[in-house]
Design a protein around this motif. Structure first.
Motif, PDB file in Angstrom:
ATOM      1  N   LEU A  72     -35.833  27.144  -4.932  1.00  0.00           N
ATOM      2  CA  LEU A  72     -35.886  27.559  -3.537  1.00  0.00           C
ATOM      3  C   LEU A  72     -34.560  28.091  -3.005  1.00  0.00           C
ATOM      4  CD1 LEU A  72     -38.050  24.616  -2.184  1.00  0.00           C
ATOM      5  CD2 LEU A  72     -38.808  26.877  -2.929  1.00  0.00           C
ATOM      6  N   ARG A  73     -33.460  27.758  -3.675  1.00  0.00           N
ATOM      7  CA  ARG A  73     -32.149  28.217  -3.227  1.00  0.00           C
ATOM      8  C   ARG A  73     -31.145  28.068  -4.363  1.00  0.00           C
ATOM      9  NH1 ARG A  73     -29.141  23.518  -1.332  1.00  0.00           N
ATOM     10  NH2 ARG A  73     -30.499  21.734  -1.323  1.00  0.00           N
ATOM     11  N   ASP A  74     -29.902  28.438  -4.101  1.00  0.00           N
ATOM     12  CA  ASP A  74     -28.865  28.326  -5.125  1.00  0.00           C
ATOM     13  C   ASP A  74     -28.620  26.869  -5.482  1.00  0.00           C
ATOM     14  OD1 ASP A  74     -28.484  31.035  -5.208  1.00  0.00           O
ATOM     15  OD2 ASP A  74     -26.793  31.030  -3.815  1.00  0.00           O
ATOM     16  N   GLY A  75     -28.201  26.651  -6.697  1.00  0.00           N
ATOM     17  CA  GLY A  75     -27.823  25.311  -7.117  1.00  0.00           C
ATOM     18  C   GLY A  75     -28.923  24.600  -7.882  1.00  0.00           C
ATOM     19  N   HIS A  76     -28.761  23.295  -7.993  1.00  0.00           N
ATOM     20  CA  HIS A  76     -29.643  22.443  -8.784  1.00  0.00           C
ATOM     21  C   HIS A  76     -30.070  21.235  -7.971  1.00  0.00           C
ATOM     22  CE1 HIS A  76     -27.392  24.791 -11.708  1.00  0.00           C
ATOM     23  NE2 HIS A  76     -28.369  24.556 -12.558  1.00  0.00           N
ATOM     24  N   HIS A  77     -31.058  20.539  -8.484  1.00  0.00           N
ATOM     25  CA  HIS A  77     -31.410  19.215  -7.993  1.00  0.00           C
ATOM     26  C   HIS A  77     -31.644  18.345  -9.223  1.00  0.00           C
ATOM     27  CE1 HIS A  77     -35.413  21.277  -8.051  1.00  0.00           C
ATOM     28  NE2 HIS A  77     -35.774  20.148  -8.636  1.00  0.00           N
ATOM     29  N   LEU A  78     -31.817  17.060  -9.006  1.00  0.00           N
ATOM     30  CA  LEU A  78     -31.951  16.115 -10.114  1.00  0.00           C
ATOM     31  C   LEU A  78     -33.324  15.466 -10.115  1.00  0.00           C
ATOM     32  CD1 LEU A  78     -28.562  14.232  -9.599  1.00  0.00           C
ATOM     33  CD2 LEU A  78     -29.046  15.946 -11.343  1.00  0.00           C
ATOM     34  N   HIS A  79     -33.818  15.223 -11.316  1.00  0.00           N
ATOM     35  CA  HIS A  79     -34.984  14.369 -11.522  1.00  0.00           C
ATOM     36  C   HIS A  79     -34.500  13.207 -12.378  1.00  0.00           C
ATOM     37  CE1 HIS A  79     -37.794  17.270  -9.917  1.00  0.00           C
ATOM     38  NE2 HIS A  79     -37.260  18.199 -10.687  1.00  0.00           N
ATOM     39  N   ALA A  80     -35.067  12.038 -12.160  1.00  0.00           N
ATOM     40  CA  ALA A  80     -34.587  10.874 -12.912  1.00  0.00           C
ATOM     41  C   ALA A  80     -35.663   9.816 -13.071  1.00  0.00           C
ATOM     42  CB  ALA A  80     -33.379  10.260 -12.196  1.00  0.00           C
ATOM     43  N   LEU A  81     -35.544   9.095 -14.152  1.00  0.00           N
ATOM     44  CA  LEU A  81     -36.269   7.849 -14.338  1.00  0.00           C
ATOM     45  C   LEU A  81     -35.253   6.746 -14.067  1.00  0.00           C
ATOM     46  CD1 LEU A  81     -38.249   8.638 -17.601  1.00  0.00           C
ATOM     47  CD2 LEU A  81     -39.149   8.437 -15.286  1.00  0.00           C
ATOM     48  N   VAL A  82     -35.665   5.759 -13.293  1.00  0.00           N
ATOM     49  CA  VAL A  82     -34.742   4.713 -12.854  1.00  0.00           C
ATOM     50  C   VAL A  82     -35.319   3.353 -13.218  1.00  0.00           C
ATOM     51  CG1 VAL A  82     -33.626   3.667 -10.834  1.00  0.00           C
ATOM     52  CG2 VAL A  82     -34.002   6.157 -10.909  1.00  0.00           C
ATOM     53  N   TRP A  83     -34.483   2.528 -13.815  1.00  0.00           N
ATOM     54  CA  TRP A  83     -34.849   1.128 -14.018  1.00  0.00           C
ATOM     55  C   TRP A  83     -33.887   0.272 -13.217  1.00  0.00           C
ATOM     56  CZ3 TRP A  83     -32.011  -3.015 -15.716  1.00  0.00           C
ATOM     57  CH2 TRP A  83     -32.714  -4.221 -15.762  1.00  0.00           C
ATOM     58  N   VAL A  84     -34.443  -0.489 -12.300  1.00  0.00           N
ATOM     59  CA  VAL A  84     -33.746  -1.533 -11.552  1.00  0.00           C
ATOM     60  C   VAL A  84     -34.728  -2.703 -11.508  1.00  0.00           C
ATOM     61  CG1 VAL A  84     -32.261   0.001 -10.165  1.00  0.00           C
ATOM     62  CG2 VAL A  84     -34.540  -0.606  -9.320  1.00  0.00           C
ATOM     63  N   PRO A  85     -34.278  -3.899 -11.150  1.00  0.00           N
ATOM     64  CA  PRO A  85     -35.218  -5.025 -11.067  1.00  0.00           C
ATOM     65  C   PRO A  85     -36.396  -4.703 -10.138  1.00  0.00           C
ATOM     66  CG  PRO A  85     -32.967  -5.817 -10.965  1.00  0.00           C
ATOM     67  CD  PRO A  85     -32.896  -4.316 -10.881  1.00  0.00           C
ATOM     68  N   ASP A  86     -37.558  -5.227 -10.499  1.00  0.00           N
ATOM     69  CA  ASP A  86     -38.793  -4.933  -9.769  1.00  0.00           C
ATOM     70  C   ASP A  86     -38.745  -5.267  -8.284  1.00  0.00           C
ATOM     71  OD1 ASP A  86     -40.307  -3.691 -11.676  1.00  0.00           O
ATOM     72  OD2 ASP A  86     -41.394  -5.486 -12.288  1.00  0.00           O
ATOM     73  N   HIS A  87     -37.941  -6.263  -7.895  1.00  0.00           N
ATOM     74  CA  HIS A  87     -37.936  -6.619  -6.470  1.00  0.00           C
ATOM     75  C   HIS A  87     -37.349  -5.494  -5.607  1.00  0.00           C
ATOM     76  CE1 HIS A  87     -34.021  -8.239  -7.845  1.00  0.00           C
ATOM     77  NE2 HIS A  87     -33.602  -7.965  -6.621  1.00  0.00           N
ATOM     78  N   PHE A  88     -36.743  -4.468  -6.228  1.00  0.00           N
ATOM     79  CA  PHE A  88     -36.264  -3.320  -5.456  1.00  0.00           C
ATOM     80  C   PHE A  88     -37.407  -2.405  -5.023  1.00  0.00           C
ATOM     81  CE2 PHE A  88     -32.204  -4.864  -6.662  1.00  0.00           C
ATOM     82  CZ  PHE A  88     -31.363  -4.441  -5.646  1.00  0.00           C
ATOM     83  N   LYS A  89     -38.626  -2.742  -5.399  1.00  0.00           N
ATOM     84  CA  LYS A  89     -39.795  -2.031  -4.869  1.00  0.00           C
ATOM     85  C   LYS A  89     -40.126  -2.506  -3.460  1.00  0.00           C
ATOM     86  CE  LYS A  89     -41.992  -1.277  -9.354  1.00  0.00           C
ATOM     87  NZ  LYS A  89     -43.117  -1.662 -10.225  1.00  0.00           N
ATOM     88  N   GLN A  90     -39.591  -3.680  -3.070  1.00  0.00           N
ATOM     89  CA  GLN A  90     -39.809  -4.165  -1.709  1.00  0.00           C
ATOM     90  C   GLN A  90     -39.228  -3.149  -0.734  1.00  0.00           C
ATOM     91  OE1 GLN A  90     -38.299  -8.182  -1.223  1.00  0.00           O
ATOM     92  NE2 GLN A  90     -38.995  -8.710  -3.288  1.00  0.00           N
ATOM     93  N   ARG A  91     -39.934  -2.976   0.359  1.00  0.00           N
ATOM     94  CA  ARG A  91     -39.606  -1.890   1.290  1.00  0.00           C
ATOM     95  C   ARG A  91     -38.135  -1.867   1.730  1.00  0.00           C
ATOM     96  NH1 ARG A  91     -43.262  -0.190   6.441  1.00  0.00           N
ATOM     97  NH2 ARG A  91     -42.086   1.672   6.922  1.00  0.00           N
ATOM     98  N   HIS A  92     -37.588  -3.011   2.106  1.00  0.00           N
ATOM     99  CA  HIS A  92     -36.210  -3.025   2.610  1.00  0.00           C
ATOM    100  C   HIS A  92     -35.199  -2.728   1.502  1.00  0.00           C
ATOM    101  CE1 HIS A  92     -36.618  -7.118   1.087  1.00  0.00           C
ATOM    102  NE2 HIS A  92     -35.304  -7.260   1.169  1.00  0.00           N
ATOM    103  N   LEU A  93     -35.476  -3.158   0.280  1.00  0.00           N
ATOM    104  CA  LEU A  93     -34.559  -2.874  -0.825  1.00  0.00           C
ATOM    105  C   LEU A  93     -34.706  -1.429  -1.310  1.00  0.00           C
ATOM    106  CD1 LEU A  93     -34.796  -6.242  -2.777  1.00  0.00           C
ATOM    107  CD2 LEU A  93     -32.940  -5.432  -1.284  1.00  0.00           C
ATOM    108  N   HIS A  94     -35.938  -0.930  -1.289  1.00  0.00           N
ATOM    109  CA  HIS A  94     -36.180   0.483  -1.605  1.00  0.00           C
ATOM    110  C   HIS A  94     -35.394   1.359  -0.633  1.00  0.00           C
ATOM    111  CE1 HIS A  94     -38.479   4.282  -1.343  1.00  0.00           C
ATOM    112  NE2 HIS A  94     -38.715   4.096  -2.638  1.00  0.00           N
ATOM    113  N   TYR A  95     -35.477   1.019   0.658  1.00  0.00           N
ATOM    114  CA  TYR A  95     -34.745   1.776   1.676  1.00  0.00           C
ATOM    115  C   TYR A  95     -33.231   1.667   1.449  1.00  0.00           C
ATOM    116  CZ  TYR A  95     -33.234   3.785   6.047  1.00  0.00           C
ATOM    117  OH  TYR A  95     -32.621   4.583   6.981  1.00  0.00           O
ATOM    118  N   ALA A  96     -32.767   0.496   1.032  1.00  0.00           N
ATOM    119  CA  ALA A  96     -31.333   0.308   0.775  1.00  0.00           C
ATOM    120  C   ALA A  96     -30.859   1.236  -0.353  1.00  0.00           C
ATOM    121  CB  ALA A  96     -31.039  -1.153   0.425  1.00  0.00           C
ATOM    122  N   LEU A  97     -31.678   1.408  -1.393  1.00  0.00           N
ATOM    123  CA  LEU A  97     -31.324   2.348  -2.464  1.00  0.00           C
ATOM    124  C   LEU A  97     -31.233   3.770  -1.911  1.00  0.00           C
ATOM    125  CD1 LEU A  97     -33.601   1.077  -5.394  1.00  0.00           C
ATOM    126  CD2 LEU A  97     -31.124   0.776  -5.178  1.00  0.00           C
TER     127      LEU A  97
END
Length: 160
Positions: A72-97
């Motif tokens: 869509l424009r100049d430059g790049h973006h990133l795609h990633a697979l991420v492993w962190v402890p499962d409790h980071f799926k909790q809404r407040h921890l997800h938002y913190a990431l």
């Protein structure tokens, strides 16, 4: 007749897809910025994000990332697979990431709501941090960019 480079790319892709499929990833992520990211700045951003998230997770963070040319424009973006402890799926921890990513991407805090503590940022960088779904073959999606051409593409696996 297949060239040896094409065969090697295919073998590499299959090996990485197999490895990715055997991992218990937590998230599939897309990282963008409001500025045009060079490959060098993409690598730096991935490293800063990994360092930040590693501090948040007590060293329990692994990121497999690949830079993709932004269509869509100049430059790049990133795609990633991420492993962190499962409790980071909790809404407040997800938002913190997601909020930590803003700091890594250079967003500046504009206002802080005194009642809720919520921060509004200037130049918010888009982060799409979705729960990993093994059936969607995100590893195949990432390796497509790793092996797309004979060009040097930027990617890495950042481990604890």
């Amino acid at each position: 007749m297949t060239s040896s480079k094409a065969k090697l790319r295919t073998e590499f892709r299959e090996a990485v897809v197999g490895w990715c499929g055997g991992m218990e990833w937590t998230f599939f992520a897309t990282f963008t910025t409001p500025y045009a990211m060079t490959l060098k700045s993409a690598r730096s951003l991935a490293g800063r994000t990994h360092n930040s998230w590693s501090r948040m997770t007590n060293g329990q963070c692994m990121i497999l990332w690949v830079a993709e040319k932004n269509e869509l424009r100049d430059g790049h973006h990133l795609h990633a697979l991420v492993w962190v402890p499962d409790h980071f799926k909790q809404r407040h921890l997800h938002y913190a990431l997601c909020e930590a990513y803003q700091v890594c991407a250079g967003a500046k805090a504009e206002t802080i709501d005194k009642r809720t503590g919520k921060v509004t940022y200037r130049s918010w960088s888009r982060i799409d941090l979705q729960a990993y779904d093994k059936r969607r073959n995100a590893g195949g999606y990432l390796t497509k960019y790793m092996t797309k051409s004979s060009e040097l593409l930027d990617w890495d696996i950042l481990t604890p």
